[in-house]
Design a protein around this motif. Structure first.
Motif, PDB file in Angstrom:
ATOM      1  N   ASP A 162       0.797  -1.219   0.000  1.00 60.51           N
ATOM      2  CA  ASP A 162       0.000   0.000   0.000  1.00 60.51           C
ATOM      3  C   ASP A 162       0.835   1.277   0.000  1.00 60.51           C
ATOM      4  N   THR A 163       2.150   1.157   0.259  1.00 60.28           N
ATOM      5  CA  THR A 163       2.959   2.377   0.383  1.00 60.28           C
ATOM      6  C   THR A 163       4.234   2.384  -0.454  1.00 60.28           C
ATOM      7  N   LEU A 164       4.705   1.210  -0.896  1.00 60.09           N
ATOM      8  CA  LEU A 164       5.959   1.131  -1.642  1.00 60.09           C
ATOM      9  C   LEU A 164       5.775   0.377  -2.948  1.00 60.09           C
ATOM     10  N   THR A 165       6.633   0.667  -3.905  1.00 58.96           N
ATOM     11  CA  THR A 165       6.700  -0.178  -5.096  1.00 58.96           C
ATOM     12  C   THR A 165       7.480  -1.434  -4.707  1.00 58.96           C
ATOM     13  N   PHE A 166       7.388  -2.461  -5.509  1.00 57.47           N
ATOM     14  CA  PHE A 166       8.129  -3.682  -5.199  1.00 57.47           C
ATOM     15  C   PHE A 166       9.641  -3.423  -5.161  1.00 57.47           C
ATOM     16  N   SER A 226       9.053 -16.649   0.182  1.00 55.77           N
ATOM     17  CA  SER A 226       8.507 -16.803  -1.157  1.00 55.77           C
ATOM     18  C   SER A 226       8.319 -15.423  -1.768  1.00 55.77           C
ATOM     19  N   VAL A 227       9.417 -14.835  -2.183  1.00 55.18           N
ATOM     20  CA  VAL A 227       9.399 -13.499  -2.773  1.00 55.18           C
ATOM     21  C   VAL A 227       9.231 -13.580  -4.293  1.00 55.18           C
ATOM     22  N   TYR A 228       9.690 -14.674  -4.885  1.00 57.75           N
ATOM     23  CA  TYR A 228       9.660 -14.815  -6.346  1.00 57.75           C
ATOM     24  C   TYR A 228       8.267 -14.624  -6.952  1.00 57.75           C
ATOM     25  N   PRO A 229       7.202 -15.223  -6.411  1.00 59.42           N
ATOM     26  CA  PRO A 229       5.878 -15.000  -7.032  1.00 59.42           C
ATOM     27  C   PRO A 229       5.501 -13.514  -7.077  1.00 59.42           C
ATOM     28  N   MET A 230       5.844 -12.768  -6.038  1.00 59.83           N
ATOM     29  CA  MET A 230       5.560 -11.331  -6.030  1.00 59.83           C
ATOM     30  C   MET A 230       6.406 -10.618  -7.079  1.00 59.83           C
ATOM     31  N   ALA A 231       7.648 -11.052  -7.235  1.00 55.63           N
ATOM     32  CA  ALA A 231       8.520 -10.452  -8.250  1.00 55.63           C
ATOM     33  C   ALA A 231       7.924 -10.640  -9.641  1.00 55.63           C
ATOM     34  N   ILE A 232       7.445 -11.827  -9.914  1.00 56.85           N
ATOM     35  CA  ILE A 232       6.842 -12.108 -11.225  1.00 56.85           C
ATOM     36  C   ILE A 232       5.629 -11.215 -11.461  1.00 56.85           C
ATOM     37  N   SER A 255       4.870  -8.367 -10.011  1.00 59.79           N
ATOM     38  CA  SER A 255       5.246  -6.950 -10.040  1.00 59.79           C
ATOM     39  C   SER A 255       5.922  -6.554 -11.338  1.00 59.79           C
ATOM     40  N   CYS A 256       6.615  -7.482 -11.950  1.00 59.34           N
ATOM     41  CA  CYS A 256       7.396  -7.166 -13.150  1.00 59.34           C
ATOM     42  C   CYS A 256       6.642  -7.431 -14.454  1.00 59.34           C
ATOM     43  N   LYS A 257       5.480  -8.055 -14.380  1.00 55.35           N
ATOM     44  CA  LYS A 257       4.741  -8.457 -15.582  1.00 55.35           C
ATOM     45  C   LYS A 257       4.477  -7.310 -16.565  1.00 55.35           C
ATOM     46  N   LEU A 258       4.089  -6.178 -16.066  1.00 55.36           N
ATOM     47  CA  LEU A 258       3.655  -5.087 -16.939  1.00 55.36           C
ATOM     48  C   LEU A 258       4.761  -4.082 -17.246  1.00 55.36           C
ATOM     49  N   LEU A 259       5.975  -4.374 -16.820  1.00 53.82           N
ATOM     50  CA  LEU A 259       7.067  -3.433 -17.027  1.00 53.82           C
ATOM     51  C   LEU A 259       7.738  -3.664 -18.370  1.00 53.82           C
ATOM     52  N   ALA A 303      16.974 -11.050 -14.992  1.00 48.72           N
ATOM     53  CA  ALA A 303      18.114 -11.249 -14.083  1.00 48.72           C
ATOM     54  C   ALA A 303      17.706 -10.956 -12.637  1.00 48.72           C
ATOM     55  N   LEU A 304      16.888  -9.939 -12.430  1.00 50.27           N
ATOM     56  CA  LEU A 304      16.397  -9.638 -11.089  1.00 50.27           C
ATOM     57  C   LEU A 304      15.509 -10.767 -10.586  1.00 50.27           C
ATOM     58  N   GLU A 305      14.600 -11.223 -11.427  1.00 47.93           N
ATOM     59  CA  GLU A 305      13.709 -12.319 -11.048  1.00 47.93           C
ATOM     60  C   GLU A 305      14.511 -13.581 -10.707  1.00 47.93           C
ATOM     61  N   GLU A 306      15.555 -13.856 -11.480  1.00 48.24           N
ATOM     62  CA  GLU A 306      16.385 -15.036 -11.231  1.00 48.24           C
ATOM     63  C   GLU A 306      17.124 -14.915  -9.897  1.00 48.24           C
ATOM     64  N   ALA A 307      17.650 -13.743  -9.594  1.00 45.35           N
ATOM     65  CA  ALA A 307      18.341 -13.551  -8.315  1.00 45.35           C
ATOM     66  C   ALA A 307      17.379 -13.755  -7.151  1.00 45.35           C
ATOM     67  N   ILE A 308      16.155 -13.280  -7.300  1.00 40.03           N
ATOM     68  CA  ILE A 308      15.147 -13.453  -6.253  1.00 40.03           C
ATOM     69  C   ILE A 308      14.765 -14.927  -6.124  1.00 40.03           C
ATOM     70  N   ALA A 309      14.595 -15.615  -7.247  1.00 42.57           N
ATOM     71  CA  ALA A 309      14.281 -17.047  -7.211  1.00 42.57           C
ATOM     72  C   ALA A 309      15.397 -17.812  -6.510  1.00 42.57           C
TER      73      ALA A 309
END
Length: 111
Positions: A41-45, A72-78, A80-84, A90-96
């Motif tokens: 509600d207050t920050l971007t991913f 389990s941060v990876y599902p949120m990364a996916i 959050s990054c879908k529409l960008l 590379a960021l998603e892989e590091a998080i995974a």
């Protein structure tokens, strides 16, 4: 403890910088005090990664405290990054890899 979680934190930081998402000015204390998951509600991913996840994980490493084993941060990364427009693979892989290192379980990659 292996150096892997530390290296993965650095990898996430590096990718945030490569994407020009690294910020020199932190969000307000009020924004950081959100009780919503990922401070949705207050920050971007990317802000949550930089100002919440990375410092908290680093503090645990520095103090020798146990690292979380249920993460389990990876599902949120996916999501959050879908529409960008940027290439965030590379960021998603590091998080995974961080999820895997801490949970001991393989993360199913999308795409």
């Amino acid at each position: 403890m292996s150096a892997e979680p530390q290296a993965l934190l650095y990898a996430i930081e590096r990718e945030l910088k490569v994407l020009s998402w690294w910020q020199s000015v932190p969000p307000s204390a009020k924004a950081l005090a959100s009780t919503e998951p990922f401070c949705l509600d207050t920050l971007t991913f990317p802000q949550w990664l930089q100002f919440v996840l990375l410092p908290r994980m680093q503090a645990l490493i520095d103090s020798g405290a146990p690292l979380p084993s249920r993460i389990s941060v990876y599902p949120m990364a996916i999501e959050s990054c879908k529409l960008l427009a940027e290439d965030t693979r590379a960021l998603e892989e590091a998080i995974a890899r961080l999820d895997e290192a801490l949970s001991g379980q393989r993360v199913s990659r999308e795409g």
